[in-house]
Design a protein around this motif. Sequence first.
Motif, PDB file in Angstrom:
ATOM      1  N   ALA A  26       0.835  -1.201   0.000  1.00 12.09           N
ATOM      2  CA  ALA A  26       0.000   0.000   0.000  1.00 12.09           C
ATOM      3  C   ALA A  26       0.865   1.245   0.000  1.00 12.09           C
ATOM      4  O   ALA A  26       0.572   2.220  -0.709  1.00 12.09           O
ATOM      5  N   GLU A  27       1.940   1.219   0.760  1.00 13.52           N
ATOM      6  CA  GLU A  27       2.827   2.384   0.859  1.00 13.52           C
ATOM      7  C   GLU A  27       3.434   2.734  -0.495  1.00 13.52           C
ATOM      8  O   GLU A  27       3.495   3.904  -0.876  1.00 13.52           O
ATOM      9  N   GLU A  28       3.911   1.714  -1.215  1.00 12.69           N
ATOM     10  CA  GLU A  28       4.516   1.967  -2.523  1.00 12.69           C
ATOM     11  C   GLU A  28       3.482   2.508  -3.506  1.00 12.69           C
ATOM     12  O   GLU A  28       3.727   3.476  -4.215  1.00 12.69           O
ATOM     13  N   PHE A  29       2.301   1.877  -3.539  1.00 11.98           N
ATOM     14  CA  PHE A  29       1.260   2.345  -4.452  1.00 11.98           C
ATOM     15  C   PHE A  29       0.895   3.796  -4.150  1.00 11.98           C
ATOM     16  O   PHE A  29       0.814   4.622  -5.053  1.00 11.98           O
ATOM     17  N   GLU A  30       0.679   4.098  -2.893  1.00  7.42           N
ATOM     18  CA  GLU A  30       0.270   5.457  -2.530  1.00  7.42           C
ATOM     19  C   GLU A  30       1.364   6.467  -2.845  1.00  7.42           C
ATOM     20  O   GLU A  30       1.073   7.592  -3.268  1.00  7.42           O
ATOM     21  N   GLY A  57     -11.069  -4.616   1.480  1.00  6.04           N
ATOM     22  CA  GLY A  57     -10.099  -5.127   0.514  1.00  6.04           C
ATOM     23  C   GLY A  57      -8.976  -4.133   0.362  1.00  6.04           C
ATOM     24  O   GLY A  57      -8.980  -3.323  -0.569  1.00  6.04           O
ATOM     25  N   PRO A  58      -7.994  -4.143   1.264  1.00  5.80           N
ATOM     26  CA  PRO A  58      -6.968  -3.100   1.280  1.00  5.80           C
ATOM     27  C   PRO A  58      -6.113  -3.021   0.012  1.00  5.80           C
ATOM     28  O   PRO A  58      -5.407  -2.054  -0.174  1.00  5.80           O
ATOM     29  N   GLY A  59      -6.196  -4.008  -0.879  1.00  4.59           N
ATOM     30  CA  GLY A  59      -5.461  -3.930  -2.135  1.00  4.59           C
ATOM     31  C   GLY A  59      -6.266  -3.283  -3.242  1.00  4.59           C
ATOM     32  O   GLY A  59      -5.836  -3.252  -4.397  1.00  4.59           O
ATOM     33  N   LEU A  89       2.488   3.233 -12.469  1.00  2.51           N
ATOM     34  CA  LEU A  89       1.267   2.679 -11.882  1.00  2.51           C
ATOM     35  C   LEU A  89       0.953   1.299 -12.460  1.00  2.51           C
ATOM     36  O   LEU A  89       0.528   0.400 -11.728  1.00  2.51           O
ATOM     37  N   ARG A  90       1.160   1.124 -13.768  1.00  8.56           N
ATOM     38  CA  ARG A  90       0.909  -0.186 -14.399  1.00  8.56           C
ATOM     39  C   ARG A  90       1.846  -1.263 -13.863  1.00  8.56           C
ATOM     40  O   ARG A  90       1.482  -2.437 -13.832  1.00  8.56           O
TER      41      ARG A  90
END
Length: 112
Positions: A26-30, A57-59, A89-90
């Motif tokens: 989550a940290e990397e995505f955010e 669904g945290p993902g 992002l992809r």
Amino acid sequence: MPSDASSTPTNGPVTFVNRFTVRSSAEEFERVFIETSEFMAGRPGFLQNTLLRHIDGPGTYLNIAQWRDLAAFRSAVSHPEFQPHAAALREISTSEPNLYQPRHTFTAASGQ
């Protein structure tokens, strides 16, 4: 599918809704999403965006972005400097992007 010119937004606000399924932390995505949002916030016609994380669904994330008009949105996503953001992002997620045109808005009654 036949084109309905009356439903194609040629002017006025549009809302971009993108559902992400994340394959990283989550940290990397955010972090990557914030970098992308900072780029978009500098583009003409950008109004705002909100990133929502699914409670159960945290993902899963939902991005809701508002743009002045369709031309501004298309200009932003076709800008050459946007491509590295989209690629980043992809790399860490899949997405389901869609554009919407506002039809009705309701707010809470006063005193609530």
